[in-house]
Design a protein around this motif. Structure first.
Motif, PDB file in Angstrom:
ATOM      1  N   TRP A 115      43.523  26.109   0.320  1.00  0.00           N
ATOM      2  CA  TRP A 115      44.837  25.753  -0.186  1.00  0.00           C
ATOM      3  C   TRP A 115      45.201  26.690  -1.324  1.00  0.00           C
ATOM      4  O   TRP A 115      44.397  26.908  -2.236  1.00  0.00           O
ATOM      5  N   ALA A 116      46.400  27.232  -1.249  1.00  0.00           N
ATOM      6  CA  ALA A 116      46.875  28.156  -2.286  1.00  0.00           C
ATOM      7  C   ALA A 116      48.245  27.691  -2.784  1.00  0.00           C
ATOM      8  O   ALA A 116      49.124  27.339  -1.990  1.00  0.00           O
ATOM      9  N   ALA A 117      48.408  27.688  -4.109  1.00  0.00           N
ATOM     10  CA  ALA A 117      49.715  27.376  -4.703  1.00  0.00           C
ATOM     11  C   ALA A 117      50.612  28.585  -4.476  1.00  0.00           C
ATOM     12  O   ALA A 117      50.303  29.682  -4.936  1.00  0.00           O
ATOM     13  N   VAL A 118      51.707  28.388  -3.746  1.00  0.00           N
ATOM     14  CA  VAL A 118      52.550  29.515  -3.350  1.00  0.00           C
ATOM     15  C   VAL A 118      53.923  29.502  -4.015  1.00  0.00           C
ATOM     16  O   VAL A 118      54.767  30.330  -3.686  1.00  0.00           O
ATOM     17  N   GLU A 119      54.119  28.572  -4.933  1.00  0.00           N
ATOM     18  CA  GLU A 119      55.397  28.515  -5.644  1.00  0.00           C
ATOM     19  C   GLU A 119      55.152  28.463  -7.139  1.00  0.00           C
ATOM     20  O   GLU A 119      54.166  27.885  -7.598  1.00  0.00           O
ATOM     21  N   PRO A 120      56.041  29.052  -7.903  1.00  0.00           N
ATOM     22  CA  PRO A 120      55.830  29.142  -9.347  1.00  0.00           C
ATOM     23  C   PRO A 120      56.090  27.835 -10.086  1.00  0.00           C
ATOM     24  O   PRO A 120      56.875  26.994  -9.642  1.00  0.00           O
ATOM     25  N   VAL A 121      55.434  27.703 -11.226  1.00  0.00           N
ATOM     26  CA  VAL A 121      55.740  26.628 -12.159  1.00  0.00           C
ATOM     27  C   VAL A 121      57.014  27.053 -12.882  1.00  0.00           C
ATOM     28  O   VAL A 121      57.076  28.135 -13.458  1.00  0.00           O
ATOM     29  N   LEU A 122      58.049  26.223 -12.811  1.00  0.00           N
ATOM     30  CA  LEU A 122      59.328  26.542 -13.440  1.00  0.00           C
ATOM     31  C   LEU A 122      59.351  26.138 -14.911  1.00  0.00           C
ATOM     32  O   LEU A 122      60.069  26.739 -15.714  1.00  0.00           O
ATOM     33  N   LYS A 123      58.567  25.107 -15.236  1.00  0.00           N
ATOM     34  CA  LYS A 123      58.495  24.653 -16.617  1.00  0.00           C
ATOM     35  C   LYS A 123      57.114  24.031 -16.851  1.00  0.00           C
ATOM     36  O   LYS A 123      56.659  23.227 -16.032  1.00  0.00           O
ATOM     37  N   ASP A 124      56.492  24.398 -17.944  1.00  0.00           N
ATOM     38  CA  ASP A 124      55.165  23.889 -18.275  1.00  0.00           C
ATOM     39  C   ASP A 124      55.232  22.367 -18.413  1.00  0.00           C
ATOM     40  O   ASP A 124      56.056  21.852 -19.178  1.00  0.00           O
ATOM     41  N   PRO A 125      54.383  21.626 -17.685  1.00  0.00           N
ATOM     42  CA  PRO A 125      54.400  20.167 -17.779  1.00  0.00           C
ATOM     43  C   PRO A 125      54.212  19.646 -19.208  1.00  0.00           C
ATOM     44  O   PRO A 125      54.716  18.581 -19.552  1.00  0.00           O
ATOM     45  N   ARG A 126      53.532  20.381 -20.063  1.00  0.00           N
ATOM     46  CA  ARG A 126      53.364  19.939 -21.462  1.00  0.00           C
ATOM     47  C   ARG A 126      54.701  19.933 -22.202  1.00  0.00           C
ATOM     48  O   ARG A 126      54.865  19.192 -23.168  1.00  0.00           O
ATOM     49  N   GLU A 127      55.648  20.747 -21.739  1.00  0.00           N
ATOM     50  CA  GLU A 127      56.990  20.733 -22.324  1.00  0.00           C
ATOM     51  C   GLU A 127      57.849  19.615 -21.739  1.00  0.00           C
ATOM     52  O   GLU A 127      58.773  19.129 -22.395  1.00  0.00           O
ATOM     53  N   ILE A 128      57.525  19.211 -20.517  1.00  0.00           N
ATOM     54  CA  ILE A 128      58.285  18.158 -19.842  1.00  0.00           C
ATOM     55  C   ILE A 128      57.854  16.781 -20.345  1.00  0.00           C
ATOM     56  O   ILE A 128      58.671  15.943 -20.666  1.00  0.00           O
ATOM     57  N   TYR A 129      56.540  16.576 -20.392  1.00  0.00           N
ATOM     58  CA  TYR A 129      55.986  15.275 -20.755  1.00  0.00           C
ATOM     59  C   TYR A 129      55.370  15.363 -22.137  1.00  0.00           C
ATOM     60  O   TYR A 129      54.224  15.772 -22.297  1.00  0.00           O
ATOM     61  N   LYS A 130      56.125  14.987 -23.121  1.00  0.00           N
ATOM     62  CA  LYS A 130      55.682  15.152 -24.506  1.00  0.00           C
ATOM     63  C   LYS A 130      54.966  13.928 -25.061  1.00  0.00           C
ATOM     64  O   LYS A 130      54.605  13.906 -26.218  1.00  0.00           O
ATOM     65  N   LYS A 131      54.785  12.893 -24.245  1.00  0.00           N
ATOM     66  CA  LYS A 131      54.125  11.664 -24.702  1.00  0.00           C
ATOM     67  C   LYS A 131      52.626  11.852 -24.779  1.00  0.00           C
ATOM     68  O   LYS A 131      52.006  12.538 -24.059  1.00  0.00           O
TER      69      LYS A 131
END
Length: 131
Positions: A115-131
């Motif tokens: 399995w290979a990740a073939v699409e980019p991360v558009l926004k770092d999850p640490r910036e999305i979920y700040k809790k």
């Protein structure tokens, strides 16, 4: 599916009272997410026009976007011929459906038996979920 029944009763819920739900981007037809719904989640989705799911891990309703701000506006709700799957046509606010910060949860592709990740991360999850 028995169309003479009230709409929620006409669906085939599993032994846990859940039904699979697929979220598909209205503009592109791209499947961005799969989740589960219970009766309350589906009723709230239809009533509010925002996607609501049942989180099996949290054991509660999950209002998509409640933490991330990436809400799903529902354009239509369909079921398959058997009444055992829901298809939501949605507009994904912010363009990110996945908790990994990608457009779609379906970003892994089988390549040479891995399995290979073939699409980019558009926004770092640490910036999305700040809790």
């Amino acid at each position: 599916m028995d169309a003479s029944l009230p709409w929620l009763d006409a669906l085939k819920w599993d032994e846990n009272g859940l039904i699979p739900a697929i979220a598909q981007e209205t503009a592109t037809g791209r499947v961005v997410m799969f989740a589960w719904m219970n009766r309350e989640a589906l009723q709230e989705t239809v009533t509010t026009g925002n996607a609501v799911y049942w989180s099996r891990s949290r054991r509660r309703l999950w209002r998509k976007g409640e933490e991330s701000g990436h809400f799903q506006k529902v354009a239509s709700v369909r079921t398959d011929c058997d009444g055992d799957v829901i298809l939501l046509s949605i507009t994904q606010e912010g363009g990110i459906a996945c908790h990994t910060g990608r457009e779609s949860c379906f970003f892994n592709e089988l390549r040479e038996e891995r399995w290979a990740a073939v699409e980019p991360v558009l926004k770092d999850p640490r910036e999305i979920y700040k809790k």
